[in-house]
Write a protein that holds these residues in place. Structure first.
Motif, PDB file in Angstrom:
ATOM      1  N   THR A  94       0.822  -1.214   0.000  1.00  0.00           N
ATOM      2  CA  THR A  94       0.000   0.000   0.000  1.00  0.00           C
ATOM      3  C   THR A  94       0.858   1.268   0.000  1.00  0.00           C
ATOM      4  O   THR A  94       0.351   2.355  -0.254  1.00  0.00           O
ATOM      5  CB  THR A  94      -0.970   0.029   1.196  1.00  0.00           C
TER       6      THR A  94
ATOM      7  N   SER B 180      -4.327   3.094  -2.730  1.00  0.00           N
ATOM      8  CA  SER B 180      -3.721   2.251  -1.692  1.00  0.00           C
ATOM      9  C   SER B 180      -4.762   1.287  -1.121  1.00  0.00           C
ATOM     10  O   SER B 180      -4.478   0.109  -0.898  1.00  0.00           O
ATOM     11  CB  SER B 180      -3.140   3.109  -0.560  1.00  0.00           C
TER      12      SER B 180
ATOM     13  N   PHE C 288      -4.764  -2.749  -1.120  1.00  0.00           N
ATOM     14  CA  PHE C 288      -4.931  -3.511   0.122  1.00  0.00           C
ATOM     15  C   PHE C 288      -5.947  -4.637  -0.098  1.00  0.00           C
ATOM     16  O   PHE C 288      -5.677  -5.802   0.181  1.00  0.00           O
ATOM     17  CB  PHE C 288      -5.384  -2.577   1.256  1.00  0.00           C
TER      18      PHE C 288
END
Ligand code: HEM
Ligand code: HEM
Ligand SMILES: Nc1nc2c(c(=O)[nH]1)N[C@H]1C(S)=C(S)[C@@H](COP(=O)(O)O)O[C@H]1N2
Ligand SMILES: [Mo]
Length: 397
Positions: free
Chosen positions: A92, A214, A218
Motif C-alpha cells: 500500500t 492504496s 490492500f
C-alpha cells in the motif's frame, strides 16, 4: 503568489527551508507540488515505512536469531500477523511513494542543487532515501510475485536496503520536521479566498485518489491471509484454501526433487548428534509413538498464510526418546537434495513447546506429498520457510 500567502504564515520554519521555498515557488504552479502535499504524503510514508521496518526486523530475527535473542513460540499466530502487515503496508506504500515523488519533483530540477553545506548534506541523504525506497518496494513486490530478476540474495539485499533507507528517512525527517509541522498546522481552507479554496479541493482530490489506490491495493492483496477477502483479492498470489488438503503449496514434491528419493529408498528418520542413543525410525515406528494435534498456521515470508490442524509427534518427545538434554537446540534437514529451505533450526524454546510437531497428518488425513509426506516440521510462530517438509534428519546440538 499563492505560495507566499501560505509561507507568510510560517513562523518557525528554518531559514534554509524558507529560502528553498521561495526559490522554487515559481516552479510550483500547482497545489499538488506545495509542501503541504509533500508533508501529508510524507507523514503517511513515515508511518508505513516504520511499520514495514519493524515487522521486517522481526522477520529477520525470527530467521537469523542473534545469540542474545530467542524468538518466542507464542502467540502462535504472531508471525502470521507481522509478516502479513509487512507485505500489506509495503504494497500500500507504492502509490504513496509515487505520489510523493511526483509532488516534489520540481525540487529535483532546481539549480544549484545545494545552497549551503547543511542543505547539501540534507539533499545527499535523499539518495539513500529515494533509491532505497524504490528498491525496497520493487524488490519486495517482485519477490512476493515470484519474479526474481536478480542474482543477489534477496533477504540480504532487502535487509541492507532497509537499514540504508531508514537512515536516510531519519535524516530527512530531521531536515523537514519543522517545515512539515508548520504547513500542517496552518489552517488551509480560506472561504474568503476562492483561489485558495480551489487549491484545497484539488489537493484533497489528489490525496483522496492516492488513498483510494492504496485501499484498492490492500483489498487486492489482503486475501492472501484473510480468508473471506480471497474472492476479491485479484493480486493475492495464494488463496488460503487453494491447494491439496485445503492449504496452498509453496514448493511441490516434484519441484523439490524428492519424488525419486521417496520412491527409491524406504523412509527412515535419523536422530543423532548430542543424544545418548542415536535413533533410526521408520514411518511405522513414528505412527506408533504418542500422537498430538495442534491448530497452527503456515505463515509464508511472502505474506500469505493459512491455518490447519496438524497431527504428529511432539519434537520434544522424539528427542527425549533419543536421550537428548532438555535445553538442546536442533538442526532439521529435508530429503530435498538442494535449495536454501532444506535445512532449518529449532531453538530451545521451540523444542520445549509441546506444539512443535513432526507432523504426519494434515486436517485428519495423511500428509499430501506436496505438504511434506511422510513427515514435516510445523511449530507455533515460525516463519513458513522454517516449516521444513520431507524431514529425514534431526541433529541435536
Ligand atoms: C519514504 C519516505 C519519504 C520519501 C521517499 C521522501 C522524499 C522526499 C523528497 C525526494 C523530497 C524533495 C526534497 C528535495 O529535493 O530537497 C521531499 C520533501 C519533503 N518531505 Fe519527504 N519523503 C519521505 C518521508 C517524509 C516524511 C516522513 C515527512 C514528514 C516529516 C516528509 C516531509 C517532507 C517535506 C515537508 C518536504 C518539503 C516539500 C517542499 O518543500 O515542497 N517526508 N521528500
Ligand atoms: C512492497 C513492499 C515490500 C514487500 C512486498 C516486502 C516483502 C518482504 C518479504 C517477502 C520479506 C521476506 C524475505 C525473506 O525472508 O525471504 C521481507 C523481509 C524484510 N523486509 Fe520487506 N517488503 C517490502 C517493503 C519493505 C520496506 C519498506 C522495508 C523497510 C522500511 C522492509 C524491510 C524488510 C526487512 C528488514 C526484512 C527482513 C529481511 C531479512 O530476513 O533479513 N521491507 N520483505
Ligand atoms: N524441504 C522444504 N521445505 C519447505 C520448503 C521448501 O522449499 N523445501 N518451503 C517452505 C516454505 S517457503 C513454506 S511457506 C512452507 C509451505 O508449506 P506448504 O507447501 O505445505 O504450504 O513450506 C516450507 N518448507
Ligand atoms: Mo514461504
Amino acid at each position: 503568489m499563492r505560495y507566499e500567502q501560505l509561507s507568510g504564515r510560517f513562523t518557525k520554519a528554518t531559514d534554509i527551508a524558507e529560502r528553498e521555498a521561495e526559490r522554487v515557488a515559481d516552479a510550483f504552479t500547482s497545489p499538488l507540488h506545495e509542501p503541504r502535499t509533500a508533508a501529508l504524503l510524507g507523514m503517511a510514508l513515515g508511518i508505513s515505512f516504520t511499520a514495514c521496518f519493524v515487522t521486517g526486523l522481526l522477520s529477520h530475527f525470527a530467521q537469523y536469531e542473534p545469540s542474545w535473542f530467542m524468538w518466542p513460540t507464542r502467540p502462535a499466530g504472531l508471525y502470521r500477523v507481522t509478516q502479513g502487515v509487512h507485505v500489506l503496508t509495503g504494497i500500500t506504500s507504492i502509490p504513496l511513494l509515487l505520489a510523493k515523488l511526483w509532488s516534489v519533483y520540481p525540487h529535483f530540477l532546481s539549480w544549484p542543487p545545494a545552497q549551503s553545506v547543511a542543505h547539501g548534506i540534507e539533499r545527499l541523504a535523499l539518495l539513500p532515501l529515494v533509491g532505497g525506497s524504490v528498491f525496497l518496494l520493487f524488490s519486495g513486490t517482485a519477490n512476493v510475485a515470484r519474479w526474481y530478476p536478480w542474482t543477489f540474495s534477496f533477504p540480504r539485499a532487502h535487509y541492507s536496503a532497509a537499514l540504508i533507507t531508514m537512515g536516510g528517512l531519519i535524516m530527512h525527517i530531521g531536515a523537514k520536521w519543522s517545515l512539515a509541522r508548520d504547513v500542517l498546522k496552518t489552517r488551509e481552507v480560506s472561504y474568503e479566498d476562492s483561489e485558495l479554496l480551489e487549491d484545497t479541493h484539488a489537493r484533497r482530490a489528489f490525496i483522496g485518489g492516492v488513498a483510494a489506490t492504496s485501499g484498492l491495493l490492500f483489498l487486492a492483496t489482503a486475501g492472501n491471509t484473510i480468508g473471506w477477502l480471497s474472492n476479491i483479492s485479484g493480486l493475492a498470489q495464494r488463496r488460503p484454501k487453494d491447494g491439496p488438503q485445503g492449504i496452498p503449496v509453496n514448493k511441490s514434491a516434484f519441484g523439490a526433487g524428492v519424488l525419486p528419493i521417496l520412491s527409491d529408498t524406504p523412509y527412515v528418520l535419523v536422530i543423532d548428534g548430542a543424544v545418548e542413543t542415536p535413533l533410526r525410525l521408520t514411518l511405522d515406528d513414528l505412527r506408533q509413538m504418542p500422537q498430538r494435534s495442534a491448530t497452527l498456521p503456515i505463515a509464508c515470508v511472502e505474506g500469505w498464510s493459512a491455518s490447519a490442524q496438524w497431527t504428529g509427534i511432539a519434537i520434544r518427545d522424539l528427542l527425549a526418546s533419543a536421550g537428548s538434554e532438555p535445553h538442546a537446540k536442533a538442526t532439521v534437514t529435508s530429503l530435498q537434495p538442494k535449495g536454501g529451505y532444506r535445512i532449518s533450526h529449532l531453538n530451545a524454546g521451540q523444542i520445549a513447546d509441546a506444539d512443535t510437531l513432526l507432523a504426519l497428518q494434515l486436517n485428519g488425513e495423511e500428509l499430501h506429498l506436496d505438504h511434506g509426506w511422510p513427515a514435516r516440521l510445523i511449530g507455533p510462530n515460525r516463519p513458513g520457510v522454517m516449516q521444513t517438509k520431507w524431514v529425514s534428519h534431526i541433529e541435536v546440538i
